[in-house]
Scaffold this active site. Structure first.
Site, PDB file in Angstrom:
ATOM      1  CG  ASP A  38     -26.606  10.312 -19.255  1.00 35.54           C
ATOM      2  OD1 ASP A  38     -26.767   9.216 -18.688  1.00 35.54           O
ATOM      3  OD2 ASP A  38     -25.822  11.187 -18.842  1.00 35.54           O
ATOM      4  N   GLY A  39     -29.651   9.115 -18.661  1.00 31.16           N
ATOM      5  CA  GLY A  39     -30.620   9.362 -17.601  1.00 31.16           C
ATOM      6  C   GLY A  39     -31.603   8.245 -17.339  1.00 31.16           C
ATOM      7  CG  HIS A  44     -31.378   0.592 -19.205  1.00 33.10           C
ATOM      8  ND1 HIS A  44     -30.663   1.719 -19.535  1.00 33.10           N
ATOM      9  CD2 HIS A  44     -30.737   0.019 -18.148  1.00 33.10           C
ATOM     10  CE1 HIS A  44     -29.619   1.832 -18.716  1.00 33.10           C
ATOM     11  NE2 HIS A  44     -29.646   0.810 -17.874  1.00 33.10           N
ATOM     12  CB  THR A  89     -15.543   0.595 -24.965  1.00 32.83           C
ATOM     13  OG1 THR A  89     -15.193   1.979 -24.818  1.00 32.83           O
ATOM     14  CG2 THR A  89     -15.666   0.272 -26.444  1.00 32.83           C
ATOM     15  NE  ARG A 132     -23.763   2.012 -17.295  1.00 36.32           N
ATOM     16  CZ  ARG A 132     -24.725   2.765 -17.799  1.00 36.32           C
ATOM     17  NH1 ARG A 132     -25.929   2.245 -18.041  1.00 36.32           N
ATOM     18  NH2 ARG A 132     -24.518   4.036 -18.070  1.00 36.32           N
ATOM     19  CG  LEU A 190     -33.345   8.447 -40.248  1.00 36.54           C
ATOM     20  CD1 LEU A 190     -34.047   9.607 -39.548  1.00 36.54           C
ATOM     21  CD2 LEU A 190     -33.307   7.250 -39.308  1.00 36.54           C
ATOM     22  NE  ARG A 241     -24.240  13.064 -21.427  1.00 35.53           N
ATOM     23  CZ  ARG A 241     -23.174  12.352 -21.093  1.00 35.53           C
ATOM     24  NH1 ARG A 241     -22.052  12.493 -21.756  1.00 35.53           N
ATOM     25  NH2 ARG A 241     -23.227  11.475 -20.104  1.00 35.53           N
ATOM     26  CG  LEU A 249     -17.772  15.388 -26.201  1.00 39.08           C
ATOM     27  CD1 LEU A 249     -16.645  15.550 -27.227  1.00 39.08           C
ATOM     28  CD2 LEU A 249     -19.120  15.679 -26.844  1.00 39.08           C
TER      29      LEU A 249
END
Length: 256
Positions: free
Chosen positions: A36-37, A53, A82, A87, A147, A204, A211
């Site tokens: 986020d951010g 982004h 979802t 946006r 991983l 987060r 959440l």
């Protein structure tokens, strides 16, 4: 001279943070991340949101490397929810191109690291070019045993649970399943994460403490770590800080 000493001190400080991670201790098997951010990071620099982004893509690469190096087995990145379809159209279009852009530049190195890629979420609404890039990456990394990097794309926790119960209800209707046999293990088998252990740690960024409809079933007993740092500014040192704090917590799962 002072600038040189400052750089030297910063490098030493960062090294110390990594060294604090107890590699012989409890490394989380599965780390989930709400990235986020990005938009705020761009706005603070008078840049378009899409620039945030794109900057966040570099953070994904760095965090995946950091997780791989300390032995995390699964890392799930909340890439697009979802609800994110609400946006602006140009931002959504850009976000739908990011998986293709990221994988075109990073897939070879991920393969070298033996990373396996998997998408979690609904494929129905995704543009063909987005889905194609992800499916090809899944196929090319299918046999990798390192991983596992999960991209939660077009993912919603409630939507996931509704879809699981819809499948179960249909099987009950067809006489293939007895409702008396329904338990948590059965429900988990019908989620996107059916073959993945629940997250041990949720990270987060950006200061939000919620959440946001992410892995609502799976996070029941997950340790949570929140930071004010915006995702593009989140470094491997921040990641190690989260791991160190996780290692200092006692997970009781309701027991004493």
């Amino acid at each position: 001279m002072l600038e040189h000493l400052a750089r030297k001190w910063t490098r030493k400080e960062k090294q110390t943070v990594q060294e604090e991670v107890d590699l012989s201790g409890k490394i989380p098997e599965h780390v989930a991340v709400i990235m986020d951010g990005n938009g705020r990071w761009a706005s603070m620099r008078s840049l378009p949101r899409v620039a945030g982004h794109r900057a966040g893509m570099k953070t994904v690469k760095n965090v995946v490397k950091a997780a791989d190096e300390i032995g995390v087995r699964y890392i799930t990145m909340y890439a697009f929810s979802t609800e994110n379809w609400k946006r602006p159209r140009d931002e959504v279009d850009f976000l739908m191109k990011l998986p293709q852009e990221f994988l075109s530049t990073e897939l070879d190195e991920l393969i070298e690291r033996d990373v396996r890629i998997r998408m979690l979420g609904s494929k129905d609404e995704l543009p063909s070019h987005t889905l194609k890039a992800l499916l090809e990456a899944e196929e090319q990394t299918r046999d990798n045993r390192g991983l596992q990097l999960n991209f939660a794309l077009n993912y919603g926790g409630r939507d996931e649970i509704v879809k699981a119960f819809s499948i179960i209800a249909e099987q009950v209707k067809e006489g293939k399943f007895d409702p008396k046999d329904l338990d948590e293990e059965v429900i988990s088998r019908y989620l996107y994460t059916s073959e993945i252990p629940d997250p041990d740690l949720l990270i987060r960024t950006s200061g939000e403490i919620r959440l946001s409809n992410f892995m609502l079933w799976q996070l029941a007993y997950t340790e949570m770590w929140f930071t004010d740092v915006l995702w593009p500014d989140f470094t491997r040192e921040h990641f190690y800080q989260a791991i160190v704090e996780y290692q200092g917590r006692a997970r009781r799962y309701g027991a004493v």
